[in-house]
Design an enzyme around this catalytic site. Structure first.
Site: not given
Ligand code: CTP
Length: 408
Positions: A311, A213, A332
């Protein structure tokens, strides 16, 4: 706003070939907003001329304790009283020995001895041959200088002007600039251990293709830098980005979400604060191919299927240390709309005390941004500024919240 706005630095030069780097250092300090008063020893003037240093600092250079340009003829008092810090760069082995004995037979050493020790800190950037640096006398002097309250900025390693290779080179001007800027930052996280994730992840489809990304990693790198400046011991787990490692920060490079998870799991036990800024890929190809996937001429596209990545943040936030308050987790959220509502929901879903929201398309790759802090008390805006300024403000907010939660 520059990092050294309003700071007045007395830059002392002593005898050594590294004086050539002091010219660049002087310029960098001024570009960062400081005013610089150069003071040179007689030996320093053998290596670089006062004319050069005057032109760069835009002020007459001082060299003698008998300089009668000062109405009271006390340059050592007047110059040291105006300073926010005295920086000796380069500092020779001989000058270090002088400093710790309190010798005062030239203007620079006299000024260091006469400075108000509580309000005018002394920073030294040693520069010498590797044997001189390793000598027990130098190492003893260095320890004593530190015990006397001076900040010794360390030395670099590598090829030396004398033709030998080893420790003792003066740090590069940009490293010294960073150290001076860091020195003036409040030590809000002194002694704390901070773990930061940053950048995108890369999920392989085959050995030459993958899914990633647009995250640049800049915000996470700025947070790592700000935490280090605030006195923390910082580990940065970085996805594939080509940003330089912030000075004093330990970096672990990873590629996929699973690599990132492993690196985080190894470090998080040793951390007091975890800041997850990484844009972790939500899914990865279920069956990455061992060999490059080829077109077969039929016009058919490869049927990719995906599995969800772990996650990382939510997992860490569930750990025992996070739940009993020994580890403070910050998430974040990069959103494209309804920032406040989405960030509040995400904070609850991830189970973190503090979530920082921002608008993804407006921040990816940019040098500035605006943040919205969401915690149990409500929301706080941090208005648009450079990512480093935002990072410093966020660190201050984290320091306040961790103190309130009783972390040391
Ligand atoms: N994050 C993480 N591991 C993942 C996805 C996200 O640690 N597999 C963490 C990111 O580093 C950030 C937070 O979770 O601190 C939110 O990430 P974001 O991409 O905004 O959220 P998502 O969980 O992907 O939610 P959505 O796609 O529904 O917006």
């Amino acid at each position: 706003m520059n990092d050294l706005d309003g700071k007045h630095i007395v830059l002392g030069l002593t005898g050594g070939i590294a004086c050539y780097k002091a010219a660049e250092l002087c310029r960098s300090l001024i570009k960062a907003g400081a005013t610089v008063q150069v003071v040179m020893t007689e030996a320093a003037a053998q290596f670089i001329t006062p004319v050069t240093m005057q032109a760069l600092s835009n002020r007459p250079v001082y060299g003698s304790q008998w300089d009668d340009r000062e109405p009271n003829n006390m340059a050592h008092i007047n110059l040291s009283r105006e300073a926010d810090a005295i920086l000796i760069a380069p500092c020779s082995a001989d000058f270090m020995a002088k400093l710790l004995h309190g010798r005062a037979d030239d203007l620079l050493s006299l000024m260091c001895l006469a400075r108000p020790i509580e309000s005018v800190p002394l920073l030294v950037a040693p520069a010498m041959n590797r044997e001189m640096w390793a000598h027990p006398a130098t190492q003893r002097n260095l320890a004593q200088l530190t015990a006397d309250g001076a900040t010794v900025l360390g030395v670099g390693s590598g090829f030396q002007a004398c033709g030998e290779t080893g420790d003792g080179r003066m740090l590069e001007p940009e490293e010294l600039l960073h150290d001076v800027i860091a020195f003036f930052q409040p030590k809000l996280l002194a002694g704390r251990r901070v773990l930061v994730t940053a950048g995108p992840t890369y999920e392989a489809i085959d050995p030459v293709r993958g899914i990633t990304n647009l995250s640049s990693g800049k915000m996470g790198f700025a947070i790592a830098r700000a935490a280090q400046e605030a006195g923390a011991q910082v580990t940065l787990v970085a996805g594939p980005v080509s940003l330089p490692t912030p000075r004093g920060v330990t970096r672990m490079d990873v590629r996929s979400a699973q690599d990132m998870l492993q690196a985080v799991q190894a470090q998080v036990q040793l951390s007091d604060i975890f800041v997850a800024t990484a844009a972790v890929a939500d899914w990865r190809p279920a069956n990455p191919a061992d060999q490059k996937i080829k077109k077969d001429g039929s016009g058919n596209t490869p049927g990719l299927s995906f599995v969800e990545n772990p996650d990382i943040l939510a997992g860490v936030a569930q750990s025992a240390r996070a739940r009993n308050g020994e580890l403070f987790c910050v998430g974040f959220a990069a959103e494209s709309q309804d920032l406040q509502a989405n960030a509040q929901a995400k904070r609850e879903r991830k189970g973190v005390p503090l979530l920082v929201g921002n608008i993804g398309p407006a921040t990816f790759g940019q040098d500035d941004n605006a943040l919205l802090l969401v915690d149990a008390q409500g929301v706080t805006d941090i208005p648009r500024a450079s990512k480093l300024e935002l990072a410093r403000k966020l660190i201050a907010e984290i320091a306040t919240r961790t103190r309130a939660k009783g972390q040391k």
